[in-house]
Structures are given as structure tokens and as C-alpha cells.
Design a protein around this motif. Structure first.
Motif, PDB file in Angstrom:
ATOM      1  N   ILE A 374     129.860  40.747 -26.588  1.00 56.75           N
ATOM      2  CA  ILE A 374     130.428  39.565 -25.937  1.00 56.75           C
ATOM      3  C   ILE A 374     130.638  39.800 -24.448  1.00 56.75           C
ATOM      4  O   ILE A 374     130.606  38.885 -23.637  1.00 56.75           O
ATOM      5  CB  ILE A 374     131.764  39.166 -26.625  1.00 56.75           C
ATOM      6  CG1 ILE A 374     132.390  37.931 -25.963  1.00 56.75           C
ATOM      7  CG2 ILE A 374     132.761  40.313 -26.556  1.00 56.75           C
ATOM      8  CD1 ILE A 374     131.540  36.707 -26.034  1.00 56.75           C
ATOM      9  N   LEU A 375     130.833  41.059 -24.054  1.00 51.68           N
ATOM     10  CA  LEU A 375     131.042  41.366 -22.640  1.00 51.68           C
ATOM     11  C   LEU A 375     129.739  41.331 -21.856  1.00 51.68           C
ATOM     12  O   LEU A 375     129.737  40.997 -20.661  1.00 51.68           O
ATOM     13  CB  LEU A 375     131.690  42.750 -22.494  1.00 51.68           C
ATOM     14  CG  LEU A 375     133.061  42.918 -23.137  1.00 51.68           C
ATOM     15  CD1 LEU A 375     133.523  44.373 -23.008  1.00 51.68           C
ATOM     16  CD2 LEU A 375     134.074  41.984 -22.493  1.00 51.68           C
ATOM     17  N   LEU A 376     128.633  41.675 -22.509  1.00 54.51           N
ATOM     18  CA  LEU A 376     127.370  41.817 -21.802  1.00 54.51           C
ATOM     19  C   LEU A 376     126.407  40.655 -22.046  1.00 54.51           C
ATOM     20  O   LEU A 376     125.582  40.352 -21.186  1.00 54.51           O
ATOM     21  CB  LEU A 376     126.690  43.126 -22.218  1.00 54.51           C
ATOM     22  CG  LEU A 376     127.517  44.401 -22.045  1.00 54.51           C
ATOM     23  CD1 LEU A 376     126.684  45.626 -22.375  1.00 54.51           C
ATOM     24  CD2 LEU A 376     128.075  44.510 -20.631  1.00 54.51           C
ATOM     25  N   GLY A 377     126.488  40.020 -23.209  1.00 53.76           N
ATOM     26  CA  GLY A 377     125.592  38.910 -23.511  1.00 53.76           C
ATOM     27  C   GLY A 377     125.604  37.805 -22.465  1.00 53.76           C
ATOM     28  O   GLY A 377     124.537  37.351 -22.025  1.00 53.76           O
ATOM     29  N   THR A 425     131.811  30.646 -20.752  1.00 54.05           N
ATOM     30  CA  THR A 425     131.080  31.226 -21.893  1.00 54.05           C
ATOM     31  C   THR A 425     132.017  32.045 -22.757  1.00 54.05           C
ATOM     32  O   THR A 425     131.971  31.957 -23.993  1.00 54.05           O
ATOM     33  CB  THR A 425     129.916  32.106 -21.400  1.00 54.05           C
ATOM     34  OG1 THR A 425     129.002  31.304 -20.649  1.00 54.05           O
ATOM     35  CG2 THR A 425     129.181  32.731 -22.585  1.00 54.05           C
ATOM     36  N   TRP A 426     132.852  32.848 -22.134  1.00 48.51           N
ATOM     37  CA  TRP A 426     133.822  33.627 -22.907  1.00 48.51           C
ATOM     38  C   TRP A 426     134.750  32.717 -23.718  1.00 48.51           C
ATOM     39  O   TRP A 426     135.045  32.981 -24.880  1.00 48.51           O
ATOM     40  CB  TRP A 426     134.648  34.514 -21.975  1.00 48.51           C
ATOM     41  CG  TRP A 426     133.912  35.734 -21.498  1.00 48.51           C
ATOM     42  CD1 TRP A 426     132.857  36.343 -22.107  1.00 48.51           C
ATOM     43  CD2 TRP A 426     134.168  36.487 -20.317  1.00 48.51           C
ATOM     44  NE1 TRP A 426     132.432  37.429 -21.388  1.00 48.51           N
ATOM     45  CE2 TRP A 426     133.218  37.549 -20.280  1.00 48.51           C
ATOM     46  CE3 TRP A 426     135.095  36.386 -19.279  1.00 48.51           C
ATOM     47  CZ2 TRP A 426     133.189  38.489 -19.253  1.00 48.51           C
ATOM     48  CZ3 TRP A 426     135.067  37.319 -18.257  1.00 48.51           C
ATOM     49  CH2 TRP A 426     134.121  38.362 -18.244  1.00 48.51           C
ATOM     50  N   VAL A 427     135.212  31.631 -23.094  1.00 52.37           N
ATOM     51  CA  VAL A 427     136.109  30.696 -23.784  1.00 52.37           C
ATOM     52  C   VAL A 427     135.404  30.083 -24.994  1.00 52.37           C
ATOM     53  O   VAL A 427     135.954  30.044 -26.107  1.00 52.37           O
ATOM     54  CB  VAL A 427     136.596  29.589 -22.820  1.00 52.37           C
ATOM     55  CG1 VAL A 427     137.343  28.498 -23.608  1.00 52.37           C
ATOM     56  CG2 VAL A 427     137.487  30.170 -21.733  1.00 52.37           C
ATOM     57  N   VAL A 428     134.169  29.599 -24.780  1.00 57.26           N
ATOM     58  CA  VAL A 428     133.415  28.976 -25.870  1.00 57.26           C
ATOM     59  C   VAL A 428     133.175  29.985 -26.998  1.00 57.26           C
ATOM     60  O   VAL A 428     133.275  29.653 -28.183  1.00 57.26           O
ATOM     61  CB  VAL A 428     132.073  28.420 -25.345  1.00 57.26           C
ATOM     62  CG1 VAL A 428     131.168  28.012 -26.504  1.00 57.26           C
ATOM     63  CG2 VAL A 428     132.315  27.232 -24.430  1.00 57.26           C
ATOM     64  N   CYS A 429     132.880  31.229 -26.626  1.00 59.39           N
ATOM     65  CA  CYS A 429     132.607  32.244 -27.641  1.00 59.39           C
ATOM     66  C   CYS A 429     133.853  32.600 -28.444  1.00 59.39           C
ATOM     67  O   CYS A 429     133.756  32.913 -29.638  1.00 59.39           O
ATOM     68  CB  CYS A 429     132.022  33.488 -26.983  1.00 59.39           C
ATOM     69  SG  CYS A 429     130.309  33.253 -26.454  1.00 59.39           S
ATOM     70  N   TYR A 430     135.014  32.553 -27.817  1.00 57.46           N
ATOM     71  CA  TYR A 430     136.254  32.762 -28.568  1.00 57.46           C
ATOM     72  C   TYR A 430     136.422  31.659 -29.616  1.00 57.46           C
ATOM     73  O   TYR A 430     136.811  31.922 -30.764  1.00 57.46           O
ATOM     74  CB  TYR A 430     137.462  32.780 -27.624  1.00 57.46           C
ATOM     75  CG  TYR A 430     137.911  34.169 -27.248  1.00 57.46           C
ATOM     76  CD1 TYR A 430     138.839  34.854 -28.026  1.00 57.46           C
ATOM     77  CD2 TYR A 430     137.408  34.812 -26.120  1.00 57.46           C
ATOM     78  CE1 TYR A 430     139.256  36.130 -27.688  1.00 57.46           C
ATOM     79  CE2 TYR A 430     137.804  36.088 -25.773  1.00 57.46           C
ATOM     80  CZ  TYR A 430     138.736  36.741 -26.559  1.00 57.46           C
ATOM     81  OH  TYR A 430     139.130  38.010 -26.233  1.00 57.46           O
ATOM     82  N   VAL A 431     136.115  30.440 -29.217  1.00 61.93           N
ATOM     83  CA  VAL A 431     136.230  29.315 -30.151  1.00 61.93           C
ATOM     84  C   VAL A 431     135.233  29.467 -31.297  1.00 61.93           C
ATOM     85  O   VAL A 431     135.582  29.306 -32.474  1.00 61.93           O
ATOM     86  CB  VAL A 431     135.998  27.980 -29.413  1.00 61.93           C
ATOM     87  CG1 VAL A 431     135.962  26.822 -30.414  1.00 61.93           C
ATOM     88  CG2 VAL A 431     137.080  27.750 -28.370  1.00 61.93           C
ATOM     89  N   ILE A 432     133.984  29.801 -30.966  1.00 55.44           N
ATOM     90  CA  ILE A 432     132.952  29.975 -31.995  1.00 55.44           C
ATOM     91  C   ILE A 432     133.319  31.111 -32.943  1.00 55.44           C
ATOM     92  O   ILE A 432     133.181  30.997 -34.172  1.00 55.44           O
ATOM     93  CB  ILE A 432     131.582  30.251 -31.344  1.00 55.44           C
ATOM     94  CG1 ILE A 432     131.106  29.026 -30.560  1.00 55.44           C
ATOM     95  CG2 ILE A 432     130.547  30.629 -32.411  1.00 55.44           C
ATOM     96  CD1 ILE A 432     129.836  29.263 -29.761  1.00 55.44           C
ATOM     97  N   ALA A 433     133.813  32.210 -32.374  1.00 55.56           N
ATOM     98  CA  ALA A 433     134.190  33.361 -33.208  1.00 55.56           C
ATOM     99  C   ALA A 433     135.309  33.000 -34.168  1.00 55.56           C
ATOM    100  O   ALA A 433     135.313  33.419 -35.329  1.00 55.56           O
ATOM    101  CB  ALA A 433     134.616  34.529 -32.315  1.00 55.56           C
ATOM    102  N   ALA A 434     136.265  32.218 -33.688  1.00 57.37           N
ATOM    103  CA  ALA A 434     137.374  31.804 -34.546  1.00 57.37           C
ATOM    104  C   ALA A 434     136.884  30.906 -35.677  1.00 57.37           C
ATOM    105  O   ALA A 434     137.303  31.041 -36.831  1.00 57.37           O
ATOM    106  CB  ALA A 434     138.433  31.087 -33.722  1.00 57.37           C
TER     107      ALA A 434
END
Length: 476
Positions: A374-377, A425-434
Motif C-alpha cells: 500500500i505504501l509503494l503501489g 489513494t491512501w484514503v480510498v484504499c483504507y475504505v476498500i480494505a475495510a
């Protein structure tokens, strides 16, 4: 193109960050493929199969996971690395068109720190192999070799890093070329060893364990396994230009062929070998398998020798350079001082807290490889969108080396579109991961893990393409 002469304006550039001249781009298809084979083949590579086994996957699922996961990473590597082939750029300089002249420091540091972690993991594996060679030669019983060797790991680590520094500083070509062959030869060695195990009476009763399946292809364990396989290359997918800039652009297809053969096919073979060896023997450490089950002391010593050289060569080509990039780009060190300082830092990055057992070491690799993508993608996605969609494969070489003005200076040296895209992107990925149940935890801190790398690359591409237009950050 790479043979365009550039003159830095407004600052003094580190000579090691200037474009590679066309005359120095000499790699052909065979050389590049061999480099990828060698960079890919190392002791931790053989852990990827057993990780799938631990998640409840069978042999075929592990193989399919390896194909899909590594192919995804290779596609990203090709899209990023073609810049190095065409323009001879290093990763820190390539970033300037995406993040701005000053904005590059954060992605350089993020990539360098992840490389440092792998540097430590590989150094642990290679140093253990050195120590096990010496302990085996003393006549220590096979079942005591690993435990005894671990006690002297720190001494072997000094030897490992010392020899690493000598090659990186002075370019000892004989040793360097031997290291390039170490990975492929170790792979051949493990093919022989696994065939030996499969044909032995001792392990025939364990062969059915290869086909036991406890999870489906669309299950959480399989997705976690995809993440481990993909994140194995999520680091190099960013700074692949540091290596690909040595490829001769006239060798059409060399770059892509070398990536597919040297990474995808090689990793599938490594996954199959690791999965099979652990299923048959019940032993996790590849070095331990060599000592306990190779037929005789000489085959065991040969196997351990390549178990040292393979991670050693991977550290030279993949893991150390991003760390040196931090020192050369952010701290303006030249190559030789960067090598020395970076190697000292790497000494303290070795996972000492996992030296007591293979299970812990395997768990450490799985936890790290499964969750840091998630940090590098997003960085990879931003770079791809910037080159292919925003700037339409055009690079202003002069602007890349101009401080205080020019196409890539953006707003005071920072790209607003890149950092807005990165944070969103980080925010969206947190939502998707949840929503997908792909949230991992570091202590009590939630951290998007699993297959979130895939989403992060795609989301970042879309955001960068959108916000580069919104903030009008396009080079003329």
C-alpha cells in the motif's frame, strides 16, 4: 533519448544521477534475462511456496498465485522501466516529472526504506548459509547445524557485508560475474534436490500432501497469497529504471522478455520447488533442508555456497541501490561513500529478533511482504500515469535537471497533483480494505494489506490523470 547531453541549471548535480550515455547501454536480451534470474533467485524466494501451503493452498493454487501475482508486478515494472531504457534515467531523477524537483525526496525515502528491509532479510539468509558451511565442516550433527550456526550469525554477517562492499566499491568483475550465475545455478541445484527427495522412499508417503486444498481460488487466503507474490516485486517496480537504463534500446524486446522469463517463470519454478520441498520434509528453512537431506557433505556444502551467493547478488542488484539513492539524492553523497554508509545501516536492519527459529523468520517475511504494498503501489501508479497519460511518453530532459524553473518545477518544486493523488489513494484504499476485510494491524494501527496493492496502482493512475489536468501540471 539517453544520448542527449544535459547541463544542470541552478544547482550542482550529483554526477551519479546524470543520464546513462547511449554508449554505456550495453545489455542485450541474454544479459538482462540472466540479471533478472539472478536478482529473483535467492533463499527468501523459496519461502513463497511454503507461505501458500501455510495459508491452506495446494500445489496448483500456489503456482497459479505465483503466475498472476508476478505477472501483475512485471506489467508495472515494464511500464515504469521503459523510461530507463529510452532515456537512461535513474529513479530519483525519473520521479521529478511526477512529484516535482523537490517533491522526489519522500518517494525516494519510502522506496529506500523498503529496500533496506529486504536488504536485511537477504543478509540474514546469506550470512546463515556462510555459518552453516563452517559448522558443517566441523562435523557437527545435521540436526544441530542450524541451531549452532545461528549463534555465530553476527560474525558471518560481517563477512557477508564486507565482501558486498568490496564488489560494490571496486567492481571485482570475477566475483560479480560469479554472483550473476549464482541464482540460476542455485535454482538448478534445488531442482535436483527436489527430484532427489521425490524419488526417495523416505518421503513417498508425504507426496499426497501436495494436493490437499483447504481454501478456494476466490478465498481470502488466496488473495493474501497473491499479495505476497506481487509485493515481492512491488519495491523494484518503482526503481526498475536504475537497472533497465543499462539496456541497449536497439535490442527490441530484450526488456520485456527478460522480465517475463527471469521473473515470472523463474518465480513460478521457485514457488513450486519451495512448496514441494517443505511439503515432503516438513522443514521450512531451505538451508536446513540442504544440510539435513542433501546426499552427503559435498552436495550440502555446494548448496550452501549458492545459498550465500544468491541473496548476496540480489542485494547488489535490487535491495541496496534504493538505499544508496537516498544517500546520493537527498544527502548528495557520491557512490562510494553511499555504499559504505548504506551497508553500515543495513547491518542494523537484519531481523535479529527472528534468528531463533525458521517459523518466526517465515512469519516475518509473510507479514512484511503481504502488507507494505500500500505504501509503494500508489507511487508506481502515479509514475505510470504521469509518463503514459499526462506527458504522452515525452520527457523534457533539460527540465529534469533545472532547479527553480522549468516544466517540472511545478509549485515551488512540488507537484500538487501528485501529492493530492497520493493522499486520496491512501484514503480510498483504507475504505476498500475495510470493505473487503483486507485490513492488517501493526500493533493497534490499521493498515491496508492483502490485494490492496492492485487497487492502489489503478486508483493512483486515475487520480494522477485527473488532477494533473485540474492543476494544469503538464509539461509543454
Amino acid at each position: 533519448m539517453a544520448d542527449v547531453s544535459v547541463t544542470p541549471k541552478g544547482y550542482t548535480e550529483n554526477p551519479d544521477l546524470l543520464p546513462t550515455p547511449r554508449s554505456q547501454q550495453k545489455y542485450g536480451g541474454w544479459t538482462w534475462t540472466l540479471m533478472m534470474f539472478s536478482m529473483n533467485t535467492c533463499i527468501p524466494m523459496f519461502f513463497l511456496g511454503p507461505i501458500g501451503q501455510g495459508l491452506g493452498l495446494n500445489f496448483w493454487q500456489a503456482l497459479w498465485g505465483s503466475l498472476i501475482g508476478n505477472l501483475a508486478a512485471v506489467i508495472v515494472m515494464w511500464l515504469n522501466g521503459v523510461v530507463g531504457v529510452r532515456h537512461g534515467l535513474t529513479y530519483p531523477v525519473q520521479l521529478r516529472s511526477t512529484f516535482g524537483f523537490r517533491g522526489t525526496h519522500i518517494p525516494v525515502i519510502m522506496r529506500g526504506l523498503s529496500g533496506l528491509m529486504w536488504f536485511g532479510i537477504e543478509a540474514w539468509a546469506g550470512s546463515l548459509a556462510i555459518t552453516m558451511i563452517i559448522v558443517s565442516l566441523t562435523g557437527t550433527p545435521k540436526d544441530m547445524v542450524t541451531a549452532t550456526a545461528i549463534r555465530y550469525l553476527i560474525i558471518a554477517l560481517v563477512v557477508y557485508l564486507g565482501s558486498f562492499v568490496l564488489v560494490m566499491l571496486f567492481g571485482l568483475q570475477g566475483i560479480g560475474q560469479m554472483a550473476n550465475w549464482a541464482g540460476p545455478i542455485m535454482l538448478i541445484y534445488f531442482v535436483w534436490l527436489v527430484i532427489f527427495l521425490l524419488t526417495g522412499q523416505q518421503f513417498k508417503g508425504n507426496i499426497p500432501a501436495l494436493w490437499v486444498k483447504k481454501a478456494g481460488y476466490f478465498s481470502v487466503p488466496f488473495f493474501l497469497y497473491l499479495a505476497v507474490q506481487t509485493n515481492w516485486w512491488a519495491t523494484v517496480a518503482l526503481n526498475i529504471s536504475d537497472i533497465s537504463r543499462g539496456i541497449n534500446p536497439q535490442k527490441k524486446g530484450a526488456f520485456g522478455t527478460g522480465l517475463f522469463v527471469g521473473i515470472v517463470l523463474c518465480q513460478m519454478l521457485g514457488t513450486a520447488l519451495g512448496f514441494t520441498a517443505v511439503a515432503l520434509t516438513g522443514t521450512i528453512l531451505p538451508q536446513d533442508i540442504i544440510v539435513k537431506f542433501a546426499p552427503g557433505i559435498i552436495p550440502a556444502i555446494i548448496g550452501l555456497l549458492f545459498a550465500f551467493l544468491a541473496p548476496w547478488s540480489t542485494d547488489m542488484t535490487a535491495n541496496s541501490i534504493p538505499l544508496f539513492n537516498i544517500l546520493m539524492s537527498s544527502f548528495k553523497l557520491r557512490w562510494k561513500p553511499a555504499v559504505i554508509v548504506g551497508t553500515i545501516i543495513a547491518f542494523f536492519a537484519v531481523p535479529w529478533w527472528y534468528v531463533q527459529g525458521a517459523d518466526q523468520y517465515l512469519g516475518y517475511i509473510q507479514a512484511w511482504a503481504g502488507n507494505y504494498g500500500i505504501l509503494l503501489g500508489p507511487i508506481a501508479g502515479l509514475m505510470i500515469a504521469n509518463y503514459w497519460l499526462v506527458h504522452k511518453q515525452k520527457v523534457d530532459m533539460g527540465a529534469l535537471y533545472t532547479k527553480g524553473s522549468g516544466a517540472y518545477w511545478y509549485r515551488n518544486g512540488w507537484s500538487i497533483s501528485a501529492y493530492v493523488s497520493l493522499v486520496l489513494t491512501w484514503v480510498v484504499c483504507y475504505v476498500i480494505a475495510a470493505l473487503l476485510g483486507q485490513m492488517a494491524y501493526i500493533g493497534k494501527i490499521p493498515f491496508p494489506g492483502g490485494v490492496i496493492w492492485y487497487f492502489s496502482v489503478v486508483v493512483a493512475i486515475l487520480f494522477e490523470w485527473l488532477f494533473a489536468n485540474v492543476f494544469k501540471e503538464k509539461a509543454a
